[in-house]
Design a protein around this motif. Structure first.
Motif, PDB file in Angstrom:
ATOM      1  N   LEU A  54       0.829  -1.203   0.000  1.00  0.00           N
ATOM      2  CA  LEU A  54       0.000   0.000   0.000  1.00  0.00           C
ATOM      3  C   LEU A  54       0.866   1.258   0.000  1.00  0.00           C
ATOM      4  O   LEU A  54       0.582   2.215  -0.746  1.00  0.00           O
ATOM      5  N   MET A  55       1.914   1.265   0.813  1.00  0.00           N
ATOM      6  CA  MET A  55       2.790   2.434   0.890  1.00  0.00           C
ATOM      7  C   MET A  55       3.507   2.678  -0.436  1.00  0.00           C
ATOM      8  O   MET A  55       3.683   3.829  -0.859  1.00  0.00           O
ATOM      9  N   ARG A  56       3.913   1.577  -1.091  1.00  0.00           N
ATOM     10  CA  ARG A  56       4.564   1.722  -2.394  1.00  0.00           C
ATOM     11  C   ARG A  56       3.598   2.297  -3.431  1.00  0.00           C
ATOM     12  O   ARG A  56       3.967   3.167  -4.226  1.00  0.00           O
ATOM     13  N   GLU A  57       2.353   1.799  -3.414  1.00  0.00           N
ATOM     14  CA  GLU A  57       1.358   2.291  -4.373  1.00  0.00           C
ATOM     15  C   GLU A  57       1.048   3.767  -4.123  1.00  0.00           C
ATOM     16  O   GLU A  57       0.902   4.553  -5.068  1.00  0.00           O
ATOM     17  N   ARG A  58       0.949   4.128  -2.850  1.00  0.00           N
ATOM     18  CA  ARG A  58       0.680   5.528  -2.515  1.00  0.00           C
ATOM     19  C   ARG A  58       1.826   6.419  -2.967  1.00  0.00           C
ATOM     20  O   ARG A  58       1.606   7.480  -3.577  1.00  0.00           O
ATOM     21  N   GLN A  59       3.072   5.979  -2.691  1.00  0.00           N
ATOM     22  CA  GLN A  59       4.229   6.786  -3.068  1.00  0.00           C
ATOM     23  C   GLN A  59       4.341   6.913  -4.587  1.00  0.00           C
ATOM     24  O   GLN A  59       4.720   7.968  -5.101  1.00  0.00           O
ATOM     25  N   SER A  60       3.990   5.852  -5.290  1.00  0.00           N
ATOM     26  CA  SER A  60       4.012   5.900  -6.746  1.00  0.00           C
ATOM     27  C   SER A  60       3.033   6.941  -7.270  1.00  0.00           C
ATOM     28  O   SER A  60       3.344   7.695  -8.206  1.00  0.00           O
ATOM     29  N   LEU A  61       1.838   7.018  -6.659  1.00  0.00           N
ATOM     30  CA  LEU A  61       0.852   8.020  -7.061  1.00  0.00           C
ATOM     31  C   LEU A  61       1.340   9.427  -6.718  1.00  0.00           C
ATOM     32  O   LEU A  61       1.204  10.356  -7.535  1.00  0.00           O
ATOM     33  N   VAL A  62       1.913   9.584  -5.528  1.00  0.00           N
ATOM     34  CA  VAL A  62       2.446  10.896  -5.128  1.00  0.00           C
ATOM     35  C   VAL A  62       3.526  11.355  -6.104  1.00  0.00           C
ATOM     36  O   VAL A  62       3.536  12.516  -6.547  1.00  0.00           O
ATOM     37  N   ASP A  63       4.431  10.444  -6.454  1.00  0.00           N
ATOM     38  CA  ASP A  63       5.504  10.779  -7.390  1.00  0.00           C
ATOM     39  C   ASP A  63       4.950  11.178  -8.755  1.00  0.00           C
ATOM     40  O   ASP A  63       5.440  12.128  -9.393  1.00  0.00           O
ATOM     41  N   ALA A  64       3.931  10.451  -9.212  1.00  0.00           N
ATOM     42  CA  ALA A  64       3.337  10.744 -10.521  1.00  0.00           C
ATOM     43  C   ALA A  64       2.669  12.113 -10.520  1.00  0.00           C
ATOM     44  O   ALA A  64       2.800  12.890 -11.487  1.00  0.00           O
ATOM     45  N   ILE A  65       1.945  12.437  -9.443  1.00  0.00           N
ATOM     46  CA  ILE A  65       1.300  13.750  -9.335  1.00  0.00           C
ATOM     47  C   ILE A  65       2.347  14.858  -9.293  1.00  0.00           C
ATOM     48  O   ILE A  65       2.234  15.879 -10.000  1.00  0.00           O
ATOM     49  N   ASP A  66       3.383  14.668  -8.461  1.00  0.00           N
ATOM     50  CA  ASP A  66       4.438  15.680  -8.333  1.00  0.00           C
ATOM     51  C   ASP A  66       5.158  15.896  -9.660  1.00  0.00           C
ATOM     52  O   ASP A  66       5.490  17.040 -10.017  1.00  0.00           O
ATOM     53  N   THR A  67       5.407  14.807 -10.380  1.00  0.00           N
ATOM     54  CA  THR A  67       6.087  14.917 -11.677  1.00  0.00           C
ATOM     55  C   THR A  67       5.249  15.720 -12.655  1.00  0.00           C
ATOM     56  O   THR A  67       5.743  16.646 -13.310  1.00  0.00           O
ATOM     57  N   TYR A  68       3.966  15.371 -12.768  1.00  0.00           N
ATOM     58  CA  TYR A  68       3.077  16.061 -13.700  1.00  0.00           C
ATOM     59  C   TYR A  68       2.967  17.550 -13.346  1.00  0.00           C
ATOM     60  O   TYR A  68       3.137  18.423 -14.217  1.00  0.00           O
ATOM     61  N   GLU A  69       2.687  17.825 -12.087  1.00  0.00           N
ATOM     62  CA  GLU A  69       2.510  19.221 -11.671  1.00  0.00           C
ATOM     63  C   GLU A  69       3.812  20.007 -11.801  1.00  0.00           C
ATOM     64  O   GLU A  69       3.805  21.190 -12.165  1.00  0.00           O
ATOM     65  N   GLY A  70       4.941  19.354 -11.497  1.00  0.00           N
ATOM     66  CA  GLY A  70       6.232  20.027 -11.583  1.00  0.00           C
ATOM     67  C   GLY A  70       6.578  20.426 -13.004  1.00  0.00           C
ATOM     68  O   GLY A  70       7.032  21.553 -13.265  1.00  0.00           O
ATOM     69  N   ILE A  71       6.394  19.505 -13.947  1.00  0.00           N
ATOM     70  CA  ILE A  71       6.692  19.800 -15.354  1.00  0.00           C
ATOM     71  C   ILE A  71       5.745  20.882 -15.880  1.00  0.00           C
ATOM     72  O   ILE A  71       6.156  21.801 -16.597  1.00  0.00           O
TER      73      ILE A  71
END
Length: 374
Positions: A54-71
């Motif tokens: 669960l923690m890995r899946e959550r972190q993967s989603l957080v990373d994806a959101i941060d990447t999209y918003e950052g770019i």
């Protein structure tokens, strides 16, 4: 805005569109809220394996959101700087912003490729198996070159590499080697490498300095974690122990510590020889389950299945990629027609271009198949 800067901005926008689709950007915040609620459950760690997943899946989603918003934000900031520089006729501001856009385009393209790694087991660790084929000493040397290439690639990714088993060549190189590569998306990146790799060069083992062709096969299969159930009937397997002929010192060479498991229904044979007998037995069983899981994945994917069927024996007509060092320098993937003259870079582990082209082809093929199915 200058035409080149506009083209770069358009490329970034296209990458953002794909990232938004893969992320499902509209529902992402709600999915993150759901993850956060589950993480706060006081009973979460009663099942450590499920909690870690669960923690890995959550972190993967957080990373994806941060990447999209950052770019997205960085693109807007640099476009604003260019507009400001043009208004004030400040060439330095414009040049700096255009350089930042180019760097952002490279980053966005890389993240776009990573976003394609959304298959069932893409995020898993992986086993990488290398076997020398037709060509004798030449192929054994070529197998060792490929092993070095993949180890260098994995190290550049920050992955952990663990040698599971190795059989040295009679004169040079290796007959076979198996590695476990640990890191996020290790299997997703490497799965496209399964197949036969062909080398053409002037042989260092030929006193007449003639050009030789040699072949080595590569097999990749995901490490099966505890959340994937693979049943192995004890009556379907044979477990043998033997003395390792690989590196490891006197202990390895004088005790029956190496383990070989043969799975009768499929003919799969896995070995481990770098640890103690108990560890080797555990490693080999995990490798067998991973191979069986890979077979199941192959059945579900026509493209992957076709790639494995085409692998065949390590010899003429079965190669997925050619590495030509003489009479010219060229690495060409025969599935995508992607090619590069930077043979040194490829053999030093610069593989993302080759892998990315194959990954994009597989995804587009899957999309076409799904469209036809509809």
């Amino acid at each position: 805005m200058r035409a080149e800067a506009q083209n770069t901005a358009d490329q970034i926008s296209k990458s953002l569109e794909l990232l938004a689709q893969r992320l499902d950007v509209e529902t992402a915040p709600y999915r993150l809220e759901e993850f956060n609620a589950r993480v706060e459950d006081p009973n979460l760690w009663d099942n450590p394996d499920a909690a870690q997943k669960l923690m890995r899946e959550r972190q993967s989603l957080v990373d994806a959101i941060d990447t999209y918003e950052g770019i997205k934000q960085e693109l807007a900031d640099n476009l604003e700087l260019i507009e400001l520089g043009e208004m004030e006729e400040d060439e330095e501001v414009i040049s700096d912003a255009e350089a930042a856009l180019k760097a952002l385009a490279e980053k966005a393209a890389q993240k776009e490729l990573e976003a394609l790694l959304n298959g069932e087991a893409d995020s898993n660790d992986t086993f990488l198996e290398i076997n020398a084929g037709a060509g004798g000493t030449e192929s054994c040397d070529w197998a060792s070159m490929l092993a070095r290439m993949y180890v260098r690639w994995a190290e550049k990714k920050g992955y952990k590499v663990d040698l599971q088993a190795e059989s040295p060549g009679d004169e040079a190189g290796i007959k076979s080697a198996t590695y476990k590569i640990e890191g996020h998306n290790a299997y997703g990146w490497l799965k496209s490498e399964s197949g036969v790799h062909r080398l053409v060069r002037i042989s260092p083992f030929d006193s007449a300095a003639k050009r030789h062709t040699s072949f080595t096969s590569v097999k990749v299969y995901p490490v099966v974690d505890d959340n994937i159930e693979i049943e192995v009937n004890p009556s379907d397997i044979r477990i043998d122990t033997y003395r390792s002929s690989g590196a490891g010192g006197q202990h390895v060479n004088t005790t029956d510590s190496a383990v070989r498991i043969t799975h009768h229904p499929t003919g799969i044979v896995v070995t481990s020889s770098e640890k103690s007998q108990h560890q080797n037995r555990d490693i080999a069983m995990k490798a067998l389950k991973s191979r069986l899981y890979q077979m199941e994945l192959d059945k579900r994917s026509a493209l992957v299945n076709e790639a494995h069927e085409n692998a065949g024996d390590a010899g003429w007509g079965n190669q997925i990629r050619s590495y030509v060092l003489q009479p010219y320098q060229m690495v060409k993937d025969l599935r995508t027609n992607y090619e590069t003259s930077d043979t040194k870079g490829v053999l030093d582990g610069d593989l993302d271009g080759l892998m990315g082209a194959t990954l994009a082809l597989a995804v587009s093929g899957k999309s076409r198949a799904e469209a036809q199915g509809d």
